[in-house]
Design a protein around this motif. Sequence first.
Motif, PDB file in Angstrom:
ATOM      1  N   LEU A  40       0.562   9.732  21.420  1.00  9.86           N
ATOM      2  CA  LEU A  40       0.965  10.136  22.764  1.00  9.86           C
ATOM      3  C   LEU A  40       2.452  10.459  22.867  1.00  9.86           C
ATOM      4  O   LEU A  40       2.946  10.761  23.954  1.00  9.86           O
ATOM      5  CB  LEU A  40       0.615   9.031  23.773  1.00  9.86           C
ATOM      6  N   ALA A  41       3.171  10.400  21.752  1.00  6.97           N
ATOM      7  CA  ALA A  41       4.622  10.599  21.789  1.00  6.97           C
ATOM      8  C   ALA A  41       5.045  11.926  22.421  1.00  6.97           C
ATOM      9  O   ALA A  41       6.057  11.970  23.135  1.00  6.97           O
ATOM     10  CB  ALA A  41       5.206  10.461  20.389  1.00  6.97           C
ATOM     11  N   PRO A  53      -4.501   1.725  29.309  1.00  3.99           N
ATOM     12  CA  PRO A  53      -5.224   2.158  28.114  1.00  3.99           C
ATOM     13  C   PRO A  53      -4.518   1.739  26.828  1.00  3.99           C
ATOM     14  O   PRO A  53      -3.291   1.644  26.775  1.00  3.99           O
ATOM     15  CB  PRO A  53      -5.274   3.688  28.267  1.00  3.99           C
ATOM     16  N   ARG A  54      -5.313   1.521  25.778  1.00  5.44           N
ATOM     17  CA  ARG A  54      -4.819   0.902  24.551  1.00  5.44           C
ATOM     18  C   ARG A  54      -3.693   1.715  23.909  1.00  5.44           C
ATOM     19  O   ARG A  54      -2.654   1.174  23.530  1.00  5.44           O
ATOM     20  CB  ARG A  54      -5.986   0.730  23.569  1.00  5.44           C
ATOM     21  N   ARG A  55      -3.892   3.027  23.727  1.00  6.43           N
ATOM     22  CA  ARG A  55      -2.868   3.819  23.037  1.00  6.43           C
ATOM     23  C   ARG A  55      -1.584   3.901  23.860  1.00  6.43           C
ATOM     24  O   ARG A  55      -0.470   3.898  23.305  1.00  6.43           O
ATOM     25  CB  ARG A  55      -3.397   5.218  22.725  1.00  6.43           C
ATOM     26  N   THR A  56      -1.726   3.971  25.166  1.00  9.53           N
ATOM     27  CA  THR A  56      -0.555   3.979  26.038  1.00  9.53           C
ATOM     28  C   THR A  56       0.198   2.669  25.927  1.00  9.53           C
ATOM     29  O   THR A  56       1.431   2.641  25.805  1.00  9.53           O
ATOM     30  CB  THR A  56      -0.988   4.224  27.494  1.00  9.53           C
ATOM     31  N   GLN A  73      -4.106   9.785  33.273  1.00  4.74           N
ATOM     32  CA  GLN A  73      -5.198  10.179  32.386  1.00  4.74           C
ATOM     33  C   GLN A  73      -4.664  10.161  30.958  1.00  4.74           C
ATOM     34  O   GLN A  73      -3.878  11.039  30.576  1.00  4.74           O
ATOM     35  CB  GLN A  73      -5.686  11.597  32.731  1.00  4.74           C
ATOM     36  N   GLU A  74      -5.044   9.160  30.177  1.00  5.04           N
ATOM     37  CA  GLU A  74      -4.476   9.030  28.846  1.00  5.04           C
ATOM     38  C   GLU A  74      -4.763  10.283  28.014  1.00  5.04           C
ATOM     39  O   GLU A  74      -5.901  10.754  27.938  1.00  5.04           O
ATOM     40  CB  GLU A  74      -5.036   7.799  28.135  1.00  5.04           C
ATOM     41  N   HIS A 128       7.218   5.934  36.511  1.00 12.95           N
ATOM     42  CA  HIS A 128       6.936   6.645  37.759  1.00 12.95           C
ATOM     43  C   HIS A 128       5.866   7.682  37.459  1.00 12.95           C
ATOM     44  O   HIS A 128       5.189   7.609  36.433  1.00 12.95           O
ATOM     45  CB  HIS A 128       8.216   7.252  38.348  1.00 12.95           C
ATOM     46  N   GLY A 129       5.655   8.639  38.358  1.00  8.77           N
ATOM     47  CA  GLY A 129       4.623   9.653  38.125  1.00  8.77           C
ATOM     48  C   GLY A 129       3.230   9.053  38.091  1.00  8.77           C
ATOM     49  O   GLY A 129       2.929   8.050  38.741  1.00  8.77           O
ATOM     50  N   SER A 130       2.363   9.673  37.291  1.00 11.70           N
ATOM     51  CA  SER A 130       0.947   9.289  37.271  1.00 11.70           C
ATOM     52  C   SER A 130       0.739   7.862  36.793  1.00 11.70           C
ATOM     53  O   SER A 130      -0.149   7.158  37.276  1.00 11.70           O
ATOM     54  CB  SER A 130       0.168  10.248  36.370  1.00 11.70           C
ATOM     55  N   LEU A 131       1.539   7.411  35.831  1.00  9.96           N
ATOM     56  CA  LEU A 131       1.360   6.069  35.288  1.00  9.96           C
ATOM     57  C   LEU A 131       1.587   5.006  36.358  1.00  9.96           C
ATOM     58  O   LEU A 131       0.937   3.957  36.350  1.00  9.96           O
ATOM     59  CB  LEU A 131       2.311   5.848  34.116  1.00  9.96           C
ATOM     60  N   ALA A 132       2.495   5.268  37.282  1.00  9.09           N
ATOM     61  CA  ALA A 132       2.760   4.315  38.361  1.00  9.09           C
ATOM     62  C   ALA A 132       1.885   4.568  39.581  1.00  9.09           C
ATOM     63  O   ALA A 132       1.564   3.638  40.327  1.00  9.09           O
ATOM     64  CB  ALA A 132       4.231   4.379  38.760  1.00  9.09           C
ATOM     65  N   GLY A 133       1.498   5.834  39.781  1.00  8.43           N
ATOM     66  CA  GLY A 133       0.818   6.200  41.022  1.00  8.43           C
ATOM     67  C   GLY A 133      -0.687   6.091  41.006  1.00  8.43           C
ATOM     68  O   GLY A 133      -1.344   6.412  42.000  1.00  8.43           O
TER      69      GLY A 133
END
Length: 249
Positions: free
Chosen positions: A72-73, A2-5, A36-37, A27-32
């Motif tokens: 998202l910081a 996603p763009r903002r990520t 959800q942005e 790791h976590g959701s971003l890798a798995g």
Amino acid sequence: MPRRTDALLGRLLAGLAALDPAAVWAHGSLAGGDYQEGRSDLDLVAVLPGPLGPRTVWAVARLHARLRGEPLAPLLHCTYLTPAGAAGPERRHLTWAHGELFRRPVTPVTRRELHDFGRVLHGEPPRALLPPVPDGELRAFVVRDQRDFWRPHVDRPALWRQDVWVDLGLLTLARATATLRDGRLISKREALDLLPGLGAPAELVEDIARRRYDDRSATPPDPGWTDRRAVLVRDYLAPAIDGLVARCG
């Protein structure tokens, strides 16, 4: 991505370049595959040349301070390892999370995630710098986490009026069950699907699904739901955790 990520990670990587990282991993959701942005945390590990002296710690703090204005910081969590210290599972490492710097271990679950499906954002892959996690070490950590952290917290009623405790309490139980039963790590989405088969009340499963995956404008439950939910969660989790620990501990 996603763009903002993508924009936030781009700024982080650009800022870390001056520190010459050997690797940056997600790791976590971003890798798995369950990211959800705007809802999921951005869980990262960066490997920097060591030792991490005061100048490096100050540089890390300044970098994260500069990122505070990014939307998202607040969800960005990054732990900083060194090649010499990466092998110690009990060692506490410099970490930015929840808007502050502190130290915490990189758990066997995180290490196994990095080996199994870690996402390389920069540099070397996890297997080049992190030793593997033996199955016995992973199982022992998961049982200990359920027994020594989650079970005592079930007895603190005020916690279970908060969405984050409800979500993590039930989803972590389901993920722990899958790891202890099948030897695998599962996503939060898979954990949610597993909960009904573990006897979790349907109302709780639907509540988590609505907040994590449905439209945020969906009609919220009645005002008394938060208190009733807290009772349901505690009545379910206490025997569920006790049973899991008794079977696998």
